[in-house]
Write a protein that holds these residues in place. Sequence first.
Motif, short mmCIF file in Angstrom:
data_model
loop_
_atom_site.label_atom_id
_atom_site.label_comp_id
_atom_site.label_asym_id
_atom_site.label_seq_id
_atom_site.Cartn_x
_atom_site.Cartn_y
_atom_site.Cartn_z
N ARG A 4 0.48 -0.68 -0.03
CA ARG A 4 0.12 0.44 -0.11
C ARG A 4 1.02 1.41 -0.14
O ARG A 4 1.67 1.06 0.92
CB ARG A 4 -0.49 0.34 1.40
N THR A 5 0.34 1.94 -0.68
CA THR A 5 0.57 3.19 0.23
C THR A 5 -0.94 3.98 0.07
O THR A 5 -1.96 3.61 -1.66
CB THR A 5 1.36 3.90 -0.51
N THR A 113 -2.68 -0.53 -7.02
CA THR A 113 -2.76 -0.16 -5.78
C THR A 113 -2.17 -1.87 -5.26
O THR A 113 -1.85 -2.08 -4.19
CB THR A 113 -3.89 -0.49 -5.16
N THR A 201 -10.24 -3.41 1.40
CA THR A 201 -8.92 -2.42 0.97
C THR A 201 -7.93 -3.44 0.39
O THR A 201 -7.21 -3.51 -0.52
CB THR A 201 -8.59 -1.60 2.52
N ASP A 202 -8.14 -4.92 0.86
CA ASP A 202 -6.93 -5.66 1.10
C ASP A 202 -7.26 -6.88 0.85
O ASP A 202 -8.69 -7.28 1.88
CB ASP A 202 -5.93 -5.57 1.79
N SER A 245 -10.41 2.46 9.70
CA SER A 245 -10.24 2.04 8.81
C SER A 245 -8.96 0.65 8.97
O SER A 245 -8.03 1.03 9.68
CB SER A 245 -10.20 2.73 8.03
N ARG A 247 -6.12 -0.35 6.71
CA ARG A 247 -5.55 -0.20 5.16
C ARG A 247 -4.85 -1.60 4.34
O ARG A 247 -4.51 -1.28 3.71
CB ARG A 247 -3.65 0.74 5.29
N GLY A 256 -3.92 -0.71 10.10
CA GLY A 256 -4.60 0.44 9.85
C GLY A 256 -5.05 2.04 10.42
O GLY A 256 -3.79 2.00 11.42
N GLU A 257 -6.36 3.00 11.26
CA GLU A 257 -5.92 3.58 11.43
C GLU A 257 -7.41 4.17 11.94
O GLU A 257 -8.39 3.52 12.00
CB GLU A 257 -5.81 4.65 11.20
N SER A 271 -2.24 5.03 14.21
CA SER A 271 -1.85 3.43 14.13
C SER A 271 -2.71 2.85 14.53
O SER A 271 -2.17 2.90 15.80
CB SER A 271 -0.88 3.70 13.27
#
Length: 367
Positions: A4-5, A113, A201-202, A245, A247, A256-257, A271
Motif C-alpha cells: 500500500r500506499t 494498488t 482494501t485488501d 479503517s 489499510r 489501519g488507523e 495507527s
Amino acid sequence: MNRRTRIIVWGAAAALVVAGGAVTIARTSDADEPGPIVAATEFTGPPPAPPRTCGMSLLPVPDRLGGTVTAADPTGRIIVGQSYLDGGHKQILMWRDGKVRKLPIVGSLTVLTDVNSRATAVGMQDSPVGPAPMAYHGGAATMMATGGADGGEAAGVNEAGTIAGTLGQHPHSGVPARWAAPGSEPERLPLPDGYRTGHATDIDEDGTIVGDLGDRDEPYVWFPNGEHRPLPLPDVDGEAATSGSVRAVRNGWAIGEGDYSAEGGYPSYRSVRWNLRTGEVMVFDRLTRLVAVNAYGWWVGAAEGAILRTATTVTPIVGQKGKTIIIENPPPATHAATISDNGRTIAGQTPDDERAGTAVPAVWRCT
C-alpha cells in the motif's frame, strides 16, 4: 498482501484511448509476460533475525522523470509505480529485479494498488463515470466487471488471483466486493444490519478481506468461512475512537488507523495493528504511521522518519536529502511504501538530489 500506499502492461499490440479519461490500455505479447516466479511462502515458523541496516539504491525511471512506488509483490521482486507527465497524467511503470518497463497505461486517475508474484496487478483507471476497477493479467490490462455499479476500485490481489475492492464511488455509494479472478463477475460482501456502504482494501492469502463500513467508518473484516465482524478500536488515554479503517492485511496481521479526536475537535489519528488470529490490538503513538505489513507482522511507515519495525527492533530507512525548496512548497520526504515477506526488500520513494520538490522511486536492501 504487503502493500500500500501496497501499474501495468508491457509491449503494445493494440491501444484504446477513452475520451475524457485519458487512459491507454494495451495488450502485450506473450514474450512480454514475466511468467511465474517463486510464489509467496507460508510463514508459520518463527521469524528470522531482524535486519540491522538497509542500503538504498534508486530505481530507474524512463525519461528522468520523478515518480513513486505504489505496491510490490510478497517477494519484493516485482514493484509497480508511476512517473508524472504533463497535465496531471501518470505513466504506469513496473520493475522486475530492478529493471523498469514503461507500460502503455497512462491516465489521470490510473493507479495500481497491488501486485502478486505472477505479475497480476490490480487498481483503478479513468472511465467516463470516474474511477473504475482494473486488472492486468495474462499480458493485458482490462476493465473489470462492476455488476452494474458506477465504477469502483480493485484494491488487493492474493497469490491465487482473488481480488478485493469496492463497487461504486466510495464513500457515498460504494459497497465491498470480491472477484474470484480478474475476468469474473463481482460478488458483493455482506454488510451488517443498518449499514448500506463499505470499502474493501485488501485480501489475505486465505481469502480474508479487510476494509471498513462506509456509513460510520468502522474497521471491518470478512473471513473466508462467511463470518464477518467489526475490528475493535480500544480506548486511548480515556478517549474512544470515533471512526477507523484498515489499510492492509498479511498472514493475519492487519494495519489501519483510528480517529481518537475529542468530540467536536480536529481529527487525531493513531495507527493500529490487529492480530486476527489472537485478537491482540496495538495502538501506536500519534506520530507513528503504518504503511505496509509483512507475513511476520513487521511493518514499514513513519515515526519521526521512515522506519522498519519488527517485534524487537527499529531500523531507520534513510534516503536522499534532496535540494532545498521554498517553505510554501515543502519537499517530499523519504517514504517506505512496501515490505517483502522476508523483511529484506523495502520499496518507496525519496527526494531527488537533483530536482527540488521531486520524489524518485527507490529500493532498500536490508541485512
